[in-house]
Design a protein around this motif. Structure first.
Motif, PDB file in Angstrom:
ATOM      1  N   ALA A 180      64.876  45.506  24.915  1.00 53.34           N
ATOM      2  CA  ALA A 180      65.845  45.934  25.935  1.00 53.34           C
ATOM      3  C   ALA A 180      67.239  46.134  25.335  1.00 53.34           C
ATOM      4  O   ALA A 180      68.059  46.873  25.896  1.00 53.34           O
ATOM      5  N   ALA A 181      67.490  45.504  24.192  1.00 59.26           N
ATOM      6  CA  ALA A 181      68.785  45.670  23.513  1.00 59.26           C
ATOM      7  C   ALA A 181      69.030  47.119  23.119  1.00 59.26           C
ATOM      8  O   ALA A 181      70.178  47.527  22.915  1.00 59.26           O
ATOM      9  N   ARG A 182      67.952  47.897  23.016  1.00 54.39           N
ATOM     10  CA  ARG A 182      68.088  49.312  22.660  1.00 54.39           C
ATOM     11  C   ARG A 182      68.471  50.172  23.870  1.00 54.39           C
ATOM     12  O   ARG A 182      68.604  51.384  23.752  1.00 54.39           O
ATOM     13  N   GLY A 183      68.610  49.523  25.046  1.00 53.04           N
ATOM     14  CA  GLY A 183      69.095  50.231  26.234  1.00 53.04           C
ATOM     15  C   GLY A 183      68.109  51.205  26.836  1.00 53.04           C
ATOM     16  O   GLY A 183      68.476  52.294  27.260  1.00 53.04           O
ATOM     17  N   ARG A 184      66.838  50.809  26.899  1.00 51.55           N
ATOM     18  CA  ARG A 184      65.801  51.745  27.365  1.00 51.55           C
ATOM     19  C   ARG A 184      65.314  51.469  28.787  1.00 51.55           C
ATOM     20  O   ARG A 184      64.395  52.113  29.254  1.00 51.55           O
TER      21      ARG A 184
ATOM     22  N   ILE B  45      66.038  50.474  33.004  1.00 53.80           N
ATOM     23  CA  ILE B  45      66.934  50.411  34.161  1.00 53.80           C
ATOM     24  C   ILE B  45      66.886  49.009  34.756  1.00 53.80           C
ATOM     25  O   ILE B  45      65.837  48.368  34.783  1.00 53.80           O
ATOM     26  N   GLY B  46      68.021  48.540  35.261  1.00 53.81           N
ATOM     27  CA  GLY B  46      68.054  47.290  36.018  1.00 53.81           C
ATOM     28  C   GLY B  46      68.282  46.036  35.204  1.00 53.81           C
ATOM     29  O   GLY B  46      68.246  44.930  35.744  1.00 53.81           O
ATOM     30  N   VAL B  47      68.502  46.200  33.899  1.00 52.29           N
ATOM     31  CA  VAL B  47      68.716  45.012  33.052  1.00 52.29           C
ATOM     32  C   VAL B  47      69.966  45.193  32.175  1.00 52.29           C
ATOM     33  O   VAL B  47      69.978  44.849  31.011  1.00 52.29           O
ATOM     34  N   SER B  48      71.020  45.713  32.782  1.00 43.24           N
ATOM     35  CA  SER B  48      72.218  46.057  31.998  1.00 43.24           C
ATOM     36  C   SER B  48      72.815  44.845  31.292  1.00 43.24           C
ATOM     37  O   SER B  48      73.118  44.898  30.092  1.00 43.24           O
ATOM     38  N   THR B  49      72.984  43.737  32.011  1.00 40.76           N
ATOM     39  CA  THR B  49      73.597  42.555  31.397  1.00 40.76           C
ATOM     40  C   THR B  49      72.652  41.901  30.402  1.00 40.76           C
ATOM     41  O   THR B  49      73.072  41.476  29.312  1.00 40.76           O
ATOM     42  N   TYR B  50      71.378  41.837  30.750  1.00 37.73           N
ATOM     43  CA  TYR B  50      70.376  41.299  29.822  1.00 37.73           C
ATOM     44  C   TYR B  50      70.364  42.118  28.536  1.00 37.73           C
ATOM     45  O   TYR B  50      70.385  41.579  27.427  1.00 37.73           O
ATOM     46  N   SER B  51      70.344  43.459  28.683  1.00 35.57           N
ATOM     47  CA  SER B  51      70.350  44.347  27.515  1.00 35.57           C
ATOM     48  C   SER B  51      71.598  44.109  26.666  1.00 35.57           C
ATOM     49  O   SER B  51      71.520  44.050  25.433  1.00 35.57           O
ATOM     50  N   ALA B  52      72.757  43.974  27.325  1.00 36.75           N
ATOM     51  CA  ALA B  52      74.011  43.738  26.603  1.00 36.75           C
ATOM     52  C   ALA B  52      73.972  42.408  25.862  1.00 36.75           C
ATOM     53  O   ALA B  52      74.394  42.308  24.705  1.00 36.75           O
ATOM     54  N   SER B  53      73.424  41.384  26.516  1.00 37.90           N
ATOM     55  CA  SER B  53      73.353  40.059  25.876  1.00 37.90           C
ATOM     56  C   SER B  53      72.448  40.100  24.645  1.00 37.90           C
ATOM     57  O   SER B  53      72.757  39.511  23.602  1.00 37.90           O
ATOM     58  N   LYS B  54      71.340  40.824  24.751  1.00 43.52           N
ATOM     59  CA  LYS B  54      70.389  40.892  23.638  1.00 43.52           C
ATOM     60  C   LYS B  54      70.873  41.812  22.513  1.00 43.52           C
ATOM     61  O   LYS B  54      70.544  41.593  21.341  1.00 43.52           O
ATOM     62  N   ALA B  55      71.664  42.834  22.867  1.00 44.81           N
ATOM     63  CA  ALA B  55      72.302  43.657  21.838  1.00 44.81           C
ATOM     64  C   ALA B  55      73.333  42.821  21.089  1.00 44.81           C
ATOM     65  O   ALA B  55      73.484  42.930  19.862  1.00 44.81           O
ATOM     66  N   GLY B  56      74.019  41.958  21.836  1.00 39.34           N
ATOM     67  CA  GLY B  56      74.968  41.035  21.215  1.00 39.34           C
ATOM     68  C   GLY B  56      74.292  40.096  20.234  1.00 39.34           C
ATOM     69  O   GLY B  56      74.848  39.778  19.172  1.00 39.34           O
ATOM     70  N   VAL B  57      73.090  39.667  20.557  1.00 42.00           N
ATOM     71  CA  VAL B  57      72.334  38.793  19.655  1.00 42.00           C
ATOM     72  C   VAL B  57      72.036  39.509  18.338  1.00 42.00           C
ATOM     73  O   VAL B  57      72.138  38.911  17.262  1.00 42.00           O
TER      74      VAL B  57
END
Length: 249
Positions: free
Chosen positions: A147-151, A153-165
């Motif tokens: 999800a960190a790759r931004g693929r 819908i509906g998990v914007s904050t989760y995706s951002a947190s995992k991209a941060g990781v």
């Protein structure tokens, strides 16, 4: 068959279920002593009860809270007379909400567990390793997500947190490499865990169509990659982000 991690001490957060529990099982199978750390001590104890070998403990940890993390590491170092040199940051939460419907408390909870929690555990672990003169051949594995790759819908904050990781993992690998500590990230795709249990059959089938292996993943398939990264067999892998997605496109 050689045992990969004989005599190593490993600490796994989010060890009470899903990928975290499976990581504990595979670590124990490979000879490591396992600290199964979770906010839910009961599920952590259930994990420990399922492991082979005897030198394993369950531990309460709240990864959002510095004092809880620091106390956990002090207790482990005291009990085993050494700090853990394998760290797996598996604690994580997800809440599926469209960005426009996301509130502040949801945002804060996700960032605090997934990103701040990874930061606090890494920082405390490395301090303990340096103090214990135990940095050589140490390994930290952070669990991010595809999800960190931004693929999705509906998990914007989760995706951002995992991209941060992923970003934090890369930078940490540059900072800690001089001590002999490797830091890598694993990006699971659609894995059958309690986190994905609420997804409808329809959504599940839709996900499978986008996976070239045409199936969802099993927690042990992620755990095997993590244990490889924890072992000396991956001794020259540092700062990497490895996708475990079955070929999700």
């Amino acid at each position: 068959m050689s045992i990969l991690l004989a005599g190593k001490l490993a600490l796994v957060t989010g060890a009470g279920s899903g990928i975290g529990r499976e990581v504990c099982r595979v670590l124990a199978r490979e000879g490591a002593n396992v600290v199964a750390a979770d906010q839910n001590i009961k599920t952590a104890q259930e994990t420990v009860a399922s492991l082979t070998g005897t030198e394993h403990i369950a531990l309460h940890i709240n990864v959002e809270d510095r004092s809880s993390v620091e106390t956990a590491f002090k207790d482990v170092t005291k009990q085993f007379s050494k700090p853990p040199t394998i760290i797996v940051n598996s604690a994580g939460i997800v809440r599926n909400t469209l960005l426009m419907k996301h509130d502040d408390s949801n945002f804060d909870d996700i960032i605090n567990v997934n990103l701040k929690g990874t930061f606090l555990v890494m920082q405390t672990a490395v301090k303990a390793m340096i103090e214990g003169n135990a940095t050589k051949n140490s390994s930290i594995i952070n669990i991010s997500s595809i999800a960190a790759r931004g693929r999705h819908i509906g998990v914007s904050t989760y995706s951002a947190s995992k991209a941060g990781v992923i970003a934090m993992t890369k930078t940490a690998s540059l900072e800690f490499g001089q001590f002999g500590i490797r830091v890598n990230a694993v990006l699971p795709g659609f894995i059958d865990t309690p986190m994905t249990a609420d997804i409808s059959d329809e959504e599940r089938e839709m996900f499978k169509k986008n996976v070239s292996l045409q199936r969802t993943g099993k927690p042990e398939e992620v755990a095997e990659v993590i244990v490889f990264l924890a072992s000396d067999r991956s001794s020259y892998i540092n700062g990497a982000s490895i996708e475990v997605t079955g070929g999700l496109n």
